[in-house]
Write a protein that holds these residues in place. Structure first.
Motif: not given
Length: 811
Positions: A372-373, A381-386, A605-606, A626-628
Motif C-alpha cells: 500500500p501507499t 477507512g482502516e489504515i492498511i499495515e505497511d 478512491d479504492g 489495484v491493477a492485476v
C-alpha cells in the motif's frame, strides 16, 4: 487328444481342448472355482489436450479359486508353437496383483508350475494328468499363510454375493482378505490405506459382512465425522444389512441392532450428558470401523478418541486415504502399520482412477507482491499495515477485488473453452472468500445463471441452503449446481463422480489436506464422460505433487534432539529445490489456447471497509483499484512415471518411443513396421505406449499417416501426406508386372489409402465397398484378379512396402 496336431491350434483351442479338461479332471468346479478371461485392471487413461484414450489391458486367462473371493492360482496359456513356459512372466504379474503363490504356464503339452510355497524348487514341469486338486492347493496355501484351525471358519466365510453382479476389484480383494486374516489372527488394531475413489466403504462392508456372518463379530459400530458419509454408507454400500442396521440419532443407542452407524457428534460432546456411547457397556461393541480415521480420532487429546478408548476391547479398523503423521498426531501410533495400501498412482496406472492435468496460473501481485501507499486506507477507512502482501496473504489478511475477479474470469474462460456445464469445485481460503468468489462467478456468467440460478452455489458449513444442494452437486443425473465454491466442507468425503475441474485458490500446506482435495476429482464415471480432470491452480499448491510424500504413506515424525542423532555423517541441510522459484517464470509456456483477461482498476478512491474473519478472527483488509494480470500459464500432464511434466504431446511421444528398444532408432521402427503383416497391429501396440493419434495429428497440424507422424515427430524426417505417398507409388509404375484387373484393384486400393489410411486397405472387407462392389463379391474379385487369397494378400503387402519407402538418406 490323440491324433490332434497341436501346432495348428490357437491359444483358445489349447485352453478348451487341453487345459480346461486337465483342470476339471483334477476336481475343480467350473461353476464356482474356475474363471476365464479375468480382467484385473481397467486400462490406464492417457490424457493430452482435450482428448483422452483408455489403453486396453490383457486379462488373466484362468484364475482358480478356493471359493469366490479367495483366489489361489493363475494359469496363463499360449499357442503350442510357443515354449511351454512362455506365459510365466505374465502369470507372475497377475499373481502379484491377486497375492497368490501359484502360477501355471502351459502350451497344451503340460504345465510349468511356479510354487512360492516350495522353498526348494520354485518351478517344475508337470504333466497334464498331474494337475493338483483343489484340496492340495488350498492346504499348501493355508500352510504358506500360516492359518490356524481356529481361523478357518472366518477365513473361509463367503463374501456377500451381489445380485447386480458387482464384485470386488483385485486390490479390494487384497484389502478385505488381509484385514479378515489379521482380525482372525487376533490383531485388534488394523489400518487400511486406500486412495480416494477406490471404494473404501464397499471394502469395509465386505469386511464387516464376512466377520459378522462368521459370528466372529456380533455388534459393530461404524463411525464417521460427516453426516453425508454416514447417510451415503447406510443407503448405498451397507444396504444389504437391512433390518439389522440403524443410524444412531437423538443421542440414544438401541442395543437391539447389530450394525450401528454413527456420527462422532451424535454420541459424544464436551458435556457428560452428551456422551451417549456410555449408555452401553465398554464391551458392547466387538468391532468398530472408523471412516477417515486420519481426522478427529487420530489425535491423542481428541474428544472423539475417548470413544475408541472406552471401547478399547473391541477390534478397531481405521480407513483412510491419507494417514496422518505429524509430531502431534499419528495414525500408525494408534492403529499400527497398514495391513494394505493402494495408492493414487496405482489407481491411475490400473485405470480405476482418473488422471489429471494441471494448469498453473501465475498472477503478478502473487509473485511480485503488493504494497500500500503510505497512509493508504482500505474500503472501510482502516489504515492498511505497511508491508508487502503476497500470495499467502491474499484472501486471508488482504482482499483485492480485482484479483478475485481475475480468478473468476480465468475459471469462466476455461469452462467456456471446454464445457460450461462441467461440474467444478472452487476451494477458497475461508467462507468469506467463498462468498465473494460465488458473487464474482455469478456476475461473469449471467446467461448461465438466467437459465438456472443454482448454476453457482456456495456450499459451506454455515449455509443450510448451500449444504442442501450438496447431494444435487454430487449426483451425476442432476445438472445443477455446476460450480460450487467452498472452503472446508467439500474437501473430504464428497463422492463427486463427475467433477471435471478442481480450482485451488486456497493456501494448502498440509499434505493430508492436499491429497483429500485432489481426491475430489479422481473418480471415473465413463457413462457421463468423466475419464480425467483438470486442476486449475492459482496458489502453487500443486508443487506438493513433487513432494516424495505425495503418493505414499507419510514418514513417521519423531521428536528428537541433536544428541540423540547417532549418525554424525547425516546431511540434514539437503533440501528439495523448487523447479520454479517464486521470482522466476518458466521460459516456455505450453498449452495456452488464448490469452487470459487482464483487469484494470475500476474508477474510485479504492477505500472501503475493514472486515473481521468470523471463522479465524484474522484481521482482513479489503481494497480495490489495484491493477492485476496473469503473467504466465503452463499446462502439466501426469506422465507414465507418475510425475507431472510440462511438455507438448510431440515431446511426450518422442521420449516414450525412444525409451522403447523396438523404436529407439528410425531403422528399428521401419524394420518393425515393414515386417508387420498388418500395420494395424503396430498402430494398436503404439497406443498401448500412450500414443494418441488424434492428439498428435492435431498438434502437428497436418493430415499425416501414423507412419509419417512418427517419422517426423520422433525421428526428424520430412513428412509426406498420404496423397504424396500415393503419387510417388504411381510414379514408380511398379504395377506393370500385374494383370490389368489386378492393376485396377491395386490402383483403387491406393486411392483408398490416400483417402482413409492404411487400416482401410488391410481389411479384406474393403472389397465390399464402392467402387469394388461393381466388380463382384470379394472372393470373385480376388480369384479373377489374383488367382487366390494368398496372392491377393502378398500383393497388398507389396503395395504397403511401396507406399512406405523412405527417400534415400543424403551422405
Amino acid at each position: 487328444m490323440a491324433g490332434v496336431n497341436k501346432t495348428n491350434l490357437t491359444e483358445t483351442d489349447i485352453i478348451t481342448k487341453f487345459i480346461l479338461p486337465a483342470i476339471i479332471d483334477a476336481g475343480w468346479s467350473m461353476m464356482s472355482q474356475v474363471r476365464q478371461e479375468v480382467k484385473l485392471r481397467d486400462g490406464k487413461v492417457v490424457v493430452r489436450g482435450k482428448l483422452a484414450a483408455r489403453l486396453t489391458v490383457k486379462s488373466a486367462d484362468i484364475v482358480l479359486y478356493h471359493k469366490p473371493g479367495l483366489p489361489l492360482a493363475v494359469i496363463e496359456a499360449k499357442a503350442n508353437k510357443h515354449e511351454i513356459g512362455k506365459g510365466m512372466q505374465q502369470g507372475l504379474d497377475y499373481a502379484r496383483l491377486l497375492d497368490v503363490p501359484f502360477v501355471f504356464a502351459s502350451n497344451g503339452d503340460g504345465f510349468i508350475f511356479h510354487d512360492k510355497t516350495n522353498a526348494l524348487q520354485l518351478e517344475s514341469e508337470i504333466k497334464l494328468d498331474d494337475f493338483p486338486t483343489p484340496e492340495q492347493l488350498w492346504n499348501k496355501y493355508c500352510v504358506w499363510k500360516g492359518f490356524t484351525a481356529e481361523q478357518m471358519p472366518v477365513i473361509s466365510q463367503d463374501y456377500h454375493d451381489d445380485s447386480s453382479g458387482k464384485s470386488p476389484r483385485y486390490y479390494q480383494l487384497q484389502a478385505i482378505n488381509k484385514t479378515v486374516e489379521a482380525v482372525s489372527a487376533g490383531q485388534n488394531r488394523v489400518l487400511l490405506v486406500m486412495a480416494t475413489g477406490t471404494g473404501k466403504t464397499y471394502t469395509a462392508f465386505q469386511i464387516i459382512w464376512r466377520l459378522w456372518k462368521a459370528k466372529s463379530k456380533k455388534r459393530i459400530l461404524f463411525l464417521a465425522d460427516r453426516n453425508i458419509l454416514v447417510d451415503q454408507t447406510k443407503t448405498n454400500d451397507f444396504q444389504p444389512f437391512g433390518s439389522a442396521m440403524t443410524k444412531i440419532t437423538g443421542r440414544t443407542i438401541d442395543p437391539a441392532y447389530e450394525i450401528q452407524l454413527a456420527l462422532y457428534q451424535a454420541i459424544t460432546g464436551p458435556e457428560e450428558y452428551q456422551k451417549a456411547f456410555k449408555q452401553v457397556a465398554p464391551d458392547f461393541f466387538d468391532l468398530i470401523v472408523i471412516d477417515e480415521c486420519h481426522r478427529g480420532s487420530a489425535s491423542e487429546d481428541s474428544a472423539w478418541r475417548e470413544i475408541l478408548e472406552y471401547f478399547s476391547s473391541a477390534t478397531q479398523i481405521g480407513l483412510t486415504a491419507t494417514p496422518k503423521e505429524t509430531e502431534e498426531v499419528s495414525s500408525t501410533d494408534y492403529f499400527g502399520e497398514p495391513v494394505y495400501t493402494y495408492s493414487l498412482k496405482e489407481g491411475i496406472e490400473d485405470g480405476f482412477l482418473a488422471p489429471y492435468k494441471v494448469v498453473r496460473v501465475d498472477i503478478d501481485v502473487d509473485l511480485q507482491g503488493w504494497r500500500p501507499t503510505k497512509g493508504q486506507v482500505d474500503k472501510h477507512g482502516e489504515i492498511i499495515e505497511d508491508r508487502i502482501y503476497n500470495q499467502k496473504d491474499f484472501d486471508r489478511t488482504m482482499v483485492i477485488d480485482e484479483r478475485t475477479m481475475l480468478v473468476a474470469q480465468t475459471i469462466t474462460d476455461y469452462l467456456k473453452r471446454t464445457n460450461p456445464m462441467d461440474k467444478t469445485i472452487v476451494f477458497c481460503n475461508d467462507i468469506d472468500h467463498a462468498d465473494r468468489m460465488r458473487r464474482a462467478l455469478v456476475n461473469l456468467n449471467p446467461e448461465q445463471v438466467k437459465k438456472n440460478e443454482k448454476y453457482v452455489m456456495k456450499i459451506t458449513g454455515d449455509d443450510d441452503i448451500g449444504k442442501g444442494q450438496l447431494d444435487n452437486f454430487i449426483n451425476p443425473k442432476k445438472a445443477y449446481p455446476v460450480i460450487a465454491t467452498t472452503s472446508e466442507l467439500m474437501s473430504t468425503g464428497v463422492d463427486a463422480q463427475t467433477c471435471k475441474l478442481v480450482v485451488l485458490d486456497q493456501n494448502i500446506q498440509s499434505m493430508t489436506k492436499f491429497k483429500q482435495i485432489i481426491g475430489r476429482g479422481t473418480r471415473i464415471n465413463e457413462k457421463h464422460g468423466k475419464l480425467w480432470f483438470t486442476i486449475l491452480d492459482f496458489k502453487k499448491a500443486t508443487e506438493l505433487f513433487a513432494d516424495e510424500r505425495f503418493d505414499g504413506v507419510p514418514e513417521k515424525v519423531i521428536r528428537t534432539t541433536p544428541k540423540e542423532i547417532t549418525d554424525p555423517d547425516s546431511d540434514f541441510d539437503e533440501q528439495l529445490e523448487d523447479e520454479t522459484p517464486e521470482n522466476e517464470l518458466p521460459d516456455e509456456i505450453n498449452g495456452v489456447e488464448e490469452p487470459f483477461a487482464t483487469y484494470d482498476p475500476a474508477p474510485g478512491d479504492g477505500t472501503g471497509a475493514f472486515e473481521e474473519d468470523e471463522e479465524n478472527k484474522i484481521r482482513k483488509f479489503h481494497v480495490n483499484g489495484v491493477a492485476v494480470k496473469v503473467l504466465a500459464k503452463r499446462v502439466q500432464y501426469y506422465d507414465a512415471d507418475g510425475k507431472l511434466v510440462t511438455e507438448s504431446f510431440q515431446d511426450y511421444t518422442r521420449k516414450t518411443l525412444l525409451k522403447d528398444k523396438d523404436y529407439a532408432s528410425l531403422d528399428g521402427f521401419t524394420r518393425k513396421w515393414h515386417s508387420a503383416a498388418r500395420k494395424q497391429v503396430i498402430i494398436e501396440e503404439l497406443q498401448q505406449l500412450g500414443v494418441l493419434w488424434d492428439v498428435l495429428a492435431e498438434e502437428v497440424g497436418k493430415d499425416l499417416d501414423p507412419f509419417d507422424l512418427l517419422c517426423h515427430v520422433v525421428y526428424g524426417q520430412p513428412p509426406l501426406t498420404r496423397q504424396e505417398r500415393a503419387n510417388n507409388v504411381r510414379k514408380r509404375n511398379y504395377f506393370t508386372k500385374y494383370s490389368a484387373p489386378a492393376q485396377n484393384v491395386l490402383n483403387t486400393l491406393l486411392d483408398k489409402y490416400a483417402d482413409e489410411g492404411v487400416q482401410e486397405i488391410e481389411d479384406i472387407q474393403v472389397l465390399k465397398l464402392k467402387p469394388f462392389d461393381t466388380l463382384g463379391r470379394p472372393l470373385e474379385i480376388i480369384k479373377s484378379s489374383f488367382g487366390n487369397k494368398q496372392a491377393y494378400e502378398d500383393a497388398v503387402n507389396e503395395l504397403e512396402n511401396e507406399i512406405y519407402q523412405l527417400p534415400p538418406r543424403s551422405a
